[in-house]
Design a protein around this motif. Sequence first.
Motif, short mmCIF file in Angstrom:
data_model
loop_
_atom_site.label_atom_id
_atom_site.label_comp_id
_atom_site.label_asym_id
_atom_site.label_seq_id
_atom_site.Cartn_x
_atom_site.Cartn_y
_atom_site.Cartn_z
N ARG A 1 46.05 16.86 36.03
CA ARG A 1 45.76 15.78 35.08
C ARG A 1 44.82 16.21 33.96
O ARG A 1 44.24 15.38 33.27
CB ARG A 1 45.18 14.56 35.82
N VAL A 2 44.68 17.53 33.76
CA VAL A 2 43.94 18.06 32.62
C VAL A 2 44.97 18.39 31.54
O VAL A 2 45.97 19.03 31.83
CB VAL A 2 43.16 19.33 33.01
N PRO A 3 44.76 17.95 30.29
CA PRO A 3 45.74 18.23 29.25
C PRO A 3 46.09 19.71 29.16
O PRO A 3 45.20 20.58 29.19
CB PRO A 3 45.04 17.75 27.97
N GLY A 4 47.38 20.00 29.05
CA GLY A 4 47.84 21.39 29.02
C GLY A 4 47.28 22.18 27.86
O GLY A 4 47.15 23.41 27.95
N LEU A 5 46.91 21.51 26.76
CA LEU A 5 46.39 22.24 25.61
C LEU A 5 45.11 23.00 25.95
O LEU A 5 44.83 24.07 25.40
CB LEU A 5 46.15 21.29 24.43
N VAL B 1 27.01 19.79 24.85
CA VAL B 1 26.53 18.58 25.53
C VAL B 1 26.04 17.55 24.50
O VAL B 1 26.35 16.35 24.61
CB VAL B 1 25.40 18.93 26.52
N ILE B 2 25.31 18.02 23.50
CA ILE B 2 24.82 17.12 22.46
C ILE B 2 25.98 16.48 21.70
O ILE B 2 25.99 15.26 21.44
CB ILE B 2 23.90 17.87 21.47
N LEU C 1 40.38 5.59 23.89
CA LEU C 1 41.44 6.18 23.08
C LEU C 1 40.87 7.03 21.95
O LEU C 1 41.53 7.98 21.49
CB LEU C 1 42.33 5.08 22.49
N SER C 2 39.66 6.71 21.49
CA SER C 2 39.07 7.44 20.37
C SER C 2 38.17 8.60 20.80
O SER C 2 37.71 9.37 19.94
CB SER C 2 38.26 6.48 19.48
N PHE C 3 37.93 8.77 22.09
CA PHE C 3 37.09 9.88 22.55
C PHE C 3 37.75 11.25 22.35
O PHE C 3 37.10 12.19 21.90
CB PHE C 3 36.72 9.71 24.02
N PRO C 4 39.03 11.42 22.72
CA PRO C 4 39.60 12.78 22.70
C PRO C 4 39.62 13.42 21.31
O PRO C 4 40.02 12.80 20.34
CB PRO C 4 41.03 12.56 23.22
N GLN C 5 39.18 14.66 21.27
CA GLN C 5 39.22 15.48 20.06
C GLN C 5 40.30 16.54 20.26
O GLN C 5 40.25 17.28 21.24
CB GLN C 5 37.87 16.16 19.83
N ILE D 1 34.72 23.27 24.10
CA ILE D 1 34.21 22.59 25.30
C ILE D 1 34.25 21.08 25.09
O ILE D 1 34.63 20.32 25.99
CB ILE D 1 32.76 23.05 25.62
N VAL D 2 33.87 20.64 23.89
CA VAL D 2 33.92 19.21 23.56
C VAL D 2 35.35 18.69 23.69
O VAL D 2 35.59 17.61 24.24
CB VAL D 2 33.38 18.97 22.13
N ILE D 3 36.31 19.45 23.17
CA ILE D 3 37.72 19.05 23.26
C ILE D 3 38.13 18.90 24.71
O ILE D 3 38.78 17.92 25.10
CB ILE D 3 38.61 20.08 22.53
N PHE D 4 37.77 19.86 25.53
CA PHE D 4 38.11 19.83 26.96
C PHE D 4 37.57 18.57 27.62
O PHE D 4 38.30 17.82 28.27
CB PHE D 4 37.56 21.08 27.65
N VAL D 5 36.27 18.32 27.45
CA VAL D 5 35.62 17.20 28.14
C VAL D 5 36.11 15.86 27.61
O VAL D 5 36.40 14.94 28.39
CB VAL D 5 34.08 17.31 28.01
#
Length: 388
Positions: free
Chosen positions: A31-35, A299-300, A333-337, A364-368
Amino acid sequence: MPDFSIDDVIIQFAVVVAAALIVQLAFERTRVPGLIGLIILGMLIGPGGAAILPDEPVVELFGSIGLLYIMFIAGVEIDIDQVKDRKVEAASFGAMAFAFTFVSAFAVGLLFELDIWGALLLGAALSSHTLVAYPMVSQLGLAERRPIVAATGGTLLTDTTSLLVLVMIIRAAEGDGGWSWMVPMVSLAALAAAALYIVPRLARAVLSHDLHTFPEKALFVMTILLVLSVLADLIGTEDILGAFLAGVCLNTALHRREDLKQHIEFVGRMLFLPFFFVDTGMRLHLDALQELSTWFLAVILIAVIIVTKGLSAAVTARLFGYSKIEGLAVASLSFPQAAATLAVVVIGLEMDLVDPGTADAIIIVIFVTCLLGSLLTRYSVNRMAGDK
């Protein structure tokens, strides 16, 4: 140290395709995006890792087309017909999401000693968002709900504004002083006006005609994508803006021909997008992940995204009478980068506006955010579906 580099272009192509298949299968089942897996793959096999693949010619070529394609899909996925009916809600959320995040990310960039252009680019990268979890909404039949339309319509505003800011940053960073950045912007406005008038009419003539085969219709779509990308580049802006414009121009036509839209997305997701994500990973450096400052910055920035976009969703929910769970859906819906964020980062790396450590922090931000956004969207839309 043994040399594992591959020079044969056919073998390079085979390695990326086979590895992309294995990685996507493995990551999607968790369930982790393949990208995310494809970016990590690029980091491992690229020049910054085991150096199995060189930067060119195969990965760079397909990766460049993939960058255009991902921006094209970002323009296509927004249902403009629905947004028109809820434009005030969509514009309100989009404006707040962009402004709050841009200002906060810019301030963080200055705090971490980026120069003015690097900090502005960081703001532009994170002020957009990608509808990674939108398929969950569609599957539950919630795409026409007011909060969902506000979130999707807001994406059109945030991504467009983010890319326009990117153009201004690039022109200024290249030393074009004064108001010289206005020339390409005016040219872009003229191109957009012409494209929005001509392309939908051409699309109706070509895509609705039974004499044209599916391959011919798909080639028409690809031609529009590439022509507008080239024109956007020639007038002094960025080709990704032309690709996004192509998606917006063909949006209505493709939404009314779902079978064609699925075929076009299939080709891109099978071929171009994996190469783009692998190419993005190859531009990054594993050494940067060993720096504590990279993780601290990540993290920031994650906190900035959650707070600013969560606040934007909360204010929008209060203004337009959404429930708390609907407000959570808008925020999640707006969180993912992903799409515009990656596009901006890639260009920033090419122009040396951001360093490898900052680029890795954004990865890392994109992943989280993709993981957190997907999980919260699943929870909130399931609750919304149960309340119908």
